[in-house]
Design an enzyme around this catalytic site. Structure first.
Site, PDB file in Angstrom:
ATOM      1  N   GLN A   1      62.665 -11.475 -43.808  1.00  0.00           N
ATOM      2  CA  GLN A   1      62.152  -9.996 -43.355  1.00  0.00           C
ATOM      3  C   GLN A   1      63.447  -9.200 -42.961  1.00  0.00           C
ATOM      4  O   GLN A   1      64.042  -9.958 -41.820  1.00  0.00           O
ATOM      5  CB  GLN A   1      61.104 -10.098 -42.355  1.00  0.00           C
TER       6      GLN A   1
ATOM      7  N   ASN B   1      57.002  -9.741 -46.101  1.00  0.00           N
ATOM      8  CA  ASN B   1      57.947 -10.755 -45.602  1.00  0.00           C
ATOM      9  C   ASN B   1      57.841 -10.849 -44.198  1.00  0.00           C
ATOM     10  O   ASN B   1      57.722  -9.719 -43.677  1.00  0.00           O
ATOM     11  CB  ASN B   1      59.336 -10.417 -46.325  1.00  0.00           C
TER      12      ASN B   1
ATOM     13  N   HIS C   1      55.565  -4.156 -42.978  1.00  0.00           N
ATOM     14  CA  HIS C   1      55.765  -3.453 -44.183  1.00  0.00           C
ATOM     15  C   HIS C   1      54.959  -4.243 -45.556  1.00  0.00           C
ATOM     16  O   HIS C   1      55.228  -5.444 -45.449  1.00  0.00           O
ATOM     17  CB  HIS C   1      57.124  -2.795 -44.558  1.00  0.00           C
TER      18      HIS C   1
ATOM     19  N   ASP D   1      60.661   2.253 -52.425  1.00  0.00           N
ATOM     20  CA  ASP D   1      61.680   1.454 -51.854  1.00  0.00           C
ATOM     21  C   ASP D   1      62.982   2.143 -52.262  1.00  0.00           C
ATOM     22  O   ASP D   1      63.188   2.397 -53.328  1.00  0.00           O
ATOM     23  CB  ASP D   1      61.501  -0.055 -52.256  1.00  0.00           C
TER      24      ASP D   1
ATOM     25  N   HIS E   1      54.974  -4.671 -49.299  1.00  0.00           N
ATOM     26  CA  HIS E   1      55.580  -4.532 -50.564  1.00  0.00           C
ATOM     27  C   HIS E   1      54.436  -4.277 -51.639  1.00  0.00           C
ATOM     28  O   HIS E   1      53.718  -5.217 -51.822  1.00  0.00           O
ATOM     29  CB  HIS E   1      56.528  -5.434 -50.911  1.00  0.00           C
TER      30      HIS E   1
END
Ligand code: 5GP
Ligand code: ZN
Length: 113
Positions: free
Chosen positions: A93, A86, A99, A30, A101
């Site tokens: 989101q 999310n 995606h 990230d 995390h």
């Protein structure tokens, strides 16, 4: 999806720090890590969110979850980790490409913010 930032990352049109890749998924660090290790795992196929997962994605979603431990091991998460997806507005989101995390290397407190 031409205007999707994570599709661009999956296509290597935008560079990323890749942690793991195969024909179905990409895992990359990230840009704004929220923990000492913070990796995003995405399907290369564009799926906007968990809300958009279809029956045809059953195998792919299972595949992603099965790969989490392998990605975690690759990035040194040897003492546990947290997985977050999310979803939608209340889920906060921000990128509309599903995606996962993967966060770790610190104690992840609960409840999350
Ligand atoms: P969300 O808020 O949608 O659950 O998570 C999106 C995540 O993508 C955020 O943690 C944000 O820092 C990360 N992100 C957004 N744009 C980029 C980018 O261009 N490269 C990388 N590596 N991460 C990004
Ligand atoms: Zn996309």
């Amino acid at each position: 999806m031409a205007d999707c930032i994570f599709c661009m990352i999956a296509n290597k049109d935008i560079p990323s720090n890749i942690a793991y890749e195969d024909d179905k998924i990409l895992a990359f660090h990230d840009l704004e890590p929220q923990a000492p290790v913070h990796v995003l795992i995405i399907p290369k196929k564009h799926i906007a969110s968990l809300d958009d997962v279809q029956n045809e994605d059953l195998e792919l979603m299972g595949y992603i979850m099965t790969k989490v431990k392998e990605v975690a091991e690759k990035v040194g998460l040897d003492n546990g980790y947290r997985v977050v997806i999310n979803t939608g507005e209340d889920g906060m989101q921000t990128v509309k490409h599903l995606h996962v995390h993967l966060l770790g290397k610190r104690k992840m407190t609960w409840p999350p913010g």
